[in-house]
Design a protein around this motif. Structure first.
Motif, PDB file in Angstrom:
ATOM      1  N   SER A 109       1.103  -1.570  -0.340  1.00 21.62           N
ATOM      2  CA  SER A 109      -0.325  -0.147  -0.214  1.00 21.62           C
ATOM      3  C   SER A 109       0.859   1.064  -0.186  1.00 21.62           C
ATOM      4  O   SER A 109       0.536   2.084  -0.294  1.00 21.62           O
ATOM      5  CB  SER A 109      -0.836   0.214   1.176  1.00 21.62           C
ATOM      6  OG  SER A 109       0.008  -0.216   2.407  1.00 21.62           O
ATOM      7  N   ILE A 110       2.204   1.756   0.694  1.00 26.79           N
ATOM      8  CA  ILE A 110       2.903   2.814   0.623  1.00 26.79           C
ATOM      9  C   ILE A 110       3.531   2.379  -0.486  1.00 26.79           C
ATOM     10  O   ILE A 110       3.508   3.524  -1.633  1.00 26.79           O
ATOM     11  CB  ILE A 110       3.947   2.288   1.643  1.00 26.79           C
ATOM     12  CG1 ILE A 110       3.230   2.522   3.212  1.00 26.79           C
ATOM     13  CG2 ILE A 110       5.323   3.645   1.319  1.00 26.79           C
ATOM     14  CD1 ILE A 110       3.858   2.459   4.881  1.00 26.79           C
ATOM     15  N   LEU A 111       4.139   1.196  -0.671  1.00 24.93           N
ATOM     16  CA  LEU A 111       4.890   1.125  -2.680  1.00 24.93           C
ATOM     17  C   LEU A 111       4.073   1.399  -3.781  1.00 24.93           C
ATOM     18  O   LEU A 111       4.628   2.058  -4.572  1.00 24.93           O
ATOM     19  CB  LEU A 111       5.046   0.358  -2.843  1.00 24.93           C
ATOM     20  CG  LEU A 111       6.524  -0.555  -1.328  1.00 24.93           C
ATOM     21  CD1 LEU A 111       6.875  -1.995  -2.099  1.00 24.93           C
ATOM     22  CD2 LEU A 111       7.974   0.070  -1.805  1.00 24.93           C
ATOM     23  N   LYS A 112       2.642   1.279  -3.549  1.00 27.55           N
ATOM     24  CA  LYS A 112       1.980   1.711  -4.121  1.00 27.55           C
ATOM     25  C   LYS A 112       1.705   3.446  -4.580  1.00 27.55           C
ATOM     26  O   LYS A 112       1.565   4.003  -6.050  1.00 27.55           O
ATOM     27  CB  LYS A 112       0.349   1.430  -3.991  1.00 27.55           C
ATOM     28  CG  LYS A 112      -0.410   1.162  -5.013  1.00 27.55           C
ATOM     29  CD  LYS A 112      -2.112   1.002  -4.786  1.00 27.55           C
ATOM     30  CE  LYS A 112      -2.661   1.627  -3.841  1.00 27.55           C
ATOM     31  NZ  LYS A 112      -4.223   0.964  -3.609  1.00 27.55           N
ATOM     32  N   THR A 113       2.193   4.484  -3.593  1.00 31.86           N
ATOM     33  CA  THR A 113       2.293   5.479  -3.767  1.00 31.86           C
ATOM     34  C   THR A 113       3.445   6.206  -4.486  1.00 31.86           C
ATOM     35  O   THR A 113       3.402   7.097  -4.191  1.00 31.86           O
ATOM     36  CB  THR A 113       1.759   5.987  -2.557  1.00 31.86           C
ATOM     37  OG1 THR A 113       2.988   5.524  -1.841  1.00 31.86           O
ATOM     38  CG2 THR A 113       0.592   5.426  -1.517  1.00 31.86           C
ATOM     39  N   LEU A 114       4.403   4.991  -4.424  1.00 36.10           N
ATOM     40  CA  LEU A 114       5.324   5.351  -4.984  1.00 36.10           C
ATOM     41  C   LEU A 114       5.272   4.905  -6.463  1.00 36.10           C
ATOM     42  O   LEU A 114       6.291   5.712  -7.268  1.00 36.10           O
ATOM     43  CB  LEU A 114       7.010   4.622  -4.501  1.00 36.10           C
ATOM     44  CG  LEU A 114       6.967   5.048  -2.773  1.00 36.10           C
ATOM     45  CD1 LEU A 114       7.951   4.731  -2.309  1.00 36.10           C
ATOM     46  CD2 LEU A 114       7.057   6.844  -2.049  1.00 36.10           C
ATOM     47  N   ALA A 115       4.766   4.341  -6.891  1.00 34.90           N
ATOM     48  CA  ALA A 115       4.768   3.754  -7.828  1.00 34.90           C
ATOM     49  C   ALA A 115       4.010   4.546  -9.156  1.00 34.90           C
ATOM     50  O   ALA A 115       3.445   5.797  -9.023  1.00 34.90           O
ATOM     51  CB  ALA A 115       4.006   2.609  -9.126  1.00 34.90           C
ATOM     52  N   PRO A 116       4.837   4.968 -10.322  1.00 37.03           N
ATOM     53  CA  PRO A 116       4.608   5.211 -11.948  1.00 37.03           C
ATOM     54  C   PRO A 116       3.166   5.899 -12.080  1.00 37.03           C
ATOM     55  O   PRO A 116       2.652   4.236 -11.839  1.00 37.03           O
ATOM     56  CB  PRO A 116       5.337   4.771 -12.611  1.00 37.03           C
ATOM     57  CG  PRO A 116       6.350   4.664 -12.463  1.00 37.03           C
ATOM     58  CD  PRO A 116       6.135   3.567 -10.970  1.00 37.03           C
ATOM     59  N   ARG A 117       2.447   6.565 -11.765  1.00 33.75           N
ATOM     60  CA  ARG A 117       1.494   6.662 -12.445  1.00 33.75           C
ATOM     61  C   ARG A 117       0.318   5.896 -13.464  1.00 33.75           C
ATOM     62  O   ARG A 117      -0.842   5.151 -13.009  1.00 33.75           O
ATOM     63  CB  ARG A 117       0.442   8.194 -12.579  1.00 33.75           C
ATOM     64  CG  ARG A 117       0.553   8.773 -11.741  1.00 33.75           C
ATOM     65  CD  ARG A 117       0.252  10.387 -11.596  1.00 33.75           C
ATOM     66  NE  ARG A 117       0.792  11.686 -10.940  1.00 33.75           N
ATOM     67  CZ  ARG A 117       1.078  11.583  -9.738  1.00 33.75           C
ATOM     68  NH1 ARG A 117      -0.257  10.359  -8.805  1.00 33.75           N
ATOM     69  NH2 ARG A 117       1.678  12.529  -8.410  1.00 33.75           N
ATOM     70  N   ASP A 118       0.999   5.489 -14.574  1.00 31.89           N
ATOM     71  CA  ASP A 118       0.772   4.300 -15.047  1.00 31.89           C
ATOM     72  C   ASP A 118       0.891   3.148 -14.918  1.00 31.89           C
ATOM     73  O   ASP A 118      -0.297   1.838 -15.161  1.00 31.89           O
ATOM     74  CB  ASP A 118       1.212   4.543 -16.398  1.00 31.89           C
ATOM     75  CG  ASP A 118       2.455   3.801 -16.529  1.00 31.89           C
ATOM     76  OD1 ASP A 118       3.292   4.657 -15.960  1.00 31.89           O
ATOM     77  OD2 ASP A 118       3.130   3.414 -17.586  1.00 31.89           O
ATOM     78  N   LEU A 119       1.618   2.854 -13.964  1.00 27.65           N
ATOM     79  CA  LEU A 119       1.320   0.848 -13.500  1.00 27.65           C
ATOM     80  C   LEU A 119       0.641   1.036 -12.397  1.00 27.65           C
ATOM     81  O   LEU A 119       0.104   0.193 -11.592  1.00 27.65           O
ATOM     82  CB  LEU A 119       2.635   1.275 -12.769  1.00 27.65           C
ATOM     83  CG  LEU A 119       3.426   1.009 -14.075  1.00 27.65           C
ATOM     84  CD1 LEU A 119       5.502   0.369 -13.765  1.00 27.65           C
ATOM     85  CD2 LEU A 119       3.481  -0.571 -15.121  1.00 27.65           C
ATOM     86  N   VAL A 120       0.340   2.033 -11.403  1.00 32.12           N
ATOM     87  CA  VAL A 120      -0.994   2.067 -10.184  1.00 32.12           C
ATOM     88  C   VAL A 120      -1.945   1.126 -10.494  1.00 32.12           C
ATOM     89  O   VAL A 120      -2.395   0.210 -10.187  1.00 32.12           O
ATOM     90  CB  VAL A 120      -0.833   3.514  -9.244  1.00 32.12           C
ATOM     91  CG1 VAL A 120      -2.522   3.555  -8.651  1.00 32.12           C
ATOM     92  CG2 VAL A 120      -0.001   4.070  -9.349  1.00 32.12           C
ATOM     93  N   PRO A 121      -2.990   1.222 -11.270  1.00 35.79           N
ATOM     94  CA  PRO A 121      -3.851   0.632 -12.112  1.00 35.79           C
ATOM     95  C   PRO A 121      -3.482  -1.502 -11.666  1.00 35.79           C
ATOM     96  O   PRO A 121      -4.278  -2.011 -10.985  1.00 35.79           O
ATOM     97  CB  PRO A 121      -4.964   1.248 -12.965  1.00 35.79           C
ATOM     98  CG  PRO A 121      -3.915   2.536 -13.643  1.00 35.79           C
ATOM     99  CD  PRO A 121      -2.535   2.740 -12.711  1.00 35.79           C
ATOM    100  N   ALA A 122      -2.562  -1.307 -12.429  1.00 41.51           N
ATOM    101  CA  ALA A 122      -2.180  -2.694 -12.964  1.00 41.51           C
ATOM    102  C   ALA A 122      -1.786  -3.010 -11.090  1.00 41.51           C
ATOM    103  O   ALA A 122      -2.468  -4.285 -10.822  1.00 41.51           O
ATOM    104  CB  ALA A 122      -1.420  -2.921 -13.396  1.00 41.51           C
ATOM    105  N   LEU A 123      -0.819  -2.504 -10.506  1.00 40.45           N
ATOM    106  CA  LEU A 123      -0.926  -2.588  -9.032  1.00 40.45           C
ATOM    107  C   LEU A 123      -2.259  -2.563  -8.406  1.00 40.45           C
ATOM    108  O   LEU A 123      -1.909  -3.928  -7.472  1.00 40.45           O
ATOM    109  CB  LEU A 123       0.115  -2.007  -8.777  1.00 40.45           C
ATOM    110  CG  LEU A 123       1.158  -1.518  -7.421  1.00 40.45           C
ATOM    111  CD1 LEU A 123       2.118  -3.203  -7.874  1.00 40.45           C
ATOM    112  CD2 LEU A 123       1.573  -0.931  -7.301  1.00 40.45           C
ATOM    113  N   SER A 124      -2.658  -1.873  -8.075  1.00 41.63           N
ATOM    114  CA  SER A 124      -3.589  -1.822  -6.983  1.00 41.63           C
ATOM    115  C   SER A 124      -5.134  -2.682  -7.683  1.00 41.63           C
ATOM    116  O   SER A 124      -4.953  -3.763  -6.741  1.00 41.63           O
ATOM    117  CB  SER A 124      -5.182  -1.050  -6.984  1.00 41.63           C
ATOM    118  OG  SER A 124      -4.105   0.894  -7.400  1.00 41.63           O
TER     119      SER A 124
END
Length: 193
Positions: A109-124
């Motif tokens: 959940s913390i790393l997701k805030t650091l991820a490049p914006r285009d990868l956030v949906p897949a990561l979530s």
């Protein structure tokens, strides 16, 4: 330890890329690898969940040979999944170190805030899928444990009843339907035969 802070507070100040987004050069590849690892974990968790549901049906049906096969496959998959989770933990540590964060146990959940914006949906999506599968695995394991324990308790009870182990003071009903303790041998089977 940093928890529950915003993306901007987590990122090391002074490094900006296009669009004004702050990030560390080279971390995109780490996040892409993280997404890839989570994708594999999600597939394996789903397979393990399905295997445990199948195991539940086999337990209920009492198919011992099939139970042995499923248990062996479950153990192998669980071992592989554990190794994959360890690899992911190492990668997560590498990502937090690249941002110079002091996190003893990095959380997705913390790393997701650091991820490049285009990868956030897949990561979530992968985080939610993996969490859901893990919850289902836990619940199915709990149910399977209950089924196996109930089966063992039933078998022990039948052995006790059949061979008179630990039932010396068992209450039985007499011919008139009155409960009482009877001194007669209460074994249903004679072990000497």
């Amino acid at each position: 330890m940093v928890i529950g802070t915003k993306r901007e507070q987590l990122i090391q100040p002074g490094i900006e890329l296009s669009g004004g987004e702050k990030t560390i050069p080279g971390t995109r590849e780490l996040f892409e690898t993280l997404v890839s690892m989570l994708s594999v974990e999600s597939v394996w968790c789903t397979r393990l969940r399905d295997l445990l549901v199948e195991k539940q049906r086999v337990i209920i049906a009492g198919k011992i040979v099939e139970l042995d096969r499923i248990t062996a496959e479950e153990e192998l998959l669980a071992k592989q999944l554990g190794e994959k989770v360890s690899e992911r933990a190492e990668l997560m540590g590498k990502i937090t170190r690249s941002y110079e964060l002091d996190l003893s146990k990095p959380q997705l959940s913390i790393l997701k805030t650091l991820a490049p914006r285009d990868l956030v949906p897949a990561l979530s999506r992968l985080i939610k899928q993996t969490e859901a599968a893990a919850h289902q695995i836990t619940e199915t394991n709990r149910q399977n444990e209950y089924l196996l324990q109930a089966s063992l308790d039933y078998a022990r009870g039948m052995i006790d009843l059949l061979y008179n182990y630990q039932v010396q003071d068992m209450t039985l009903y007499g011919p008139r339907g009155i409960a009482g303790k009877y001194p007669a041998d209460k074994r249903l089977l004679d072990r000497k035969v």
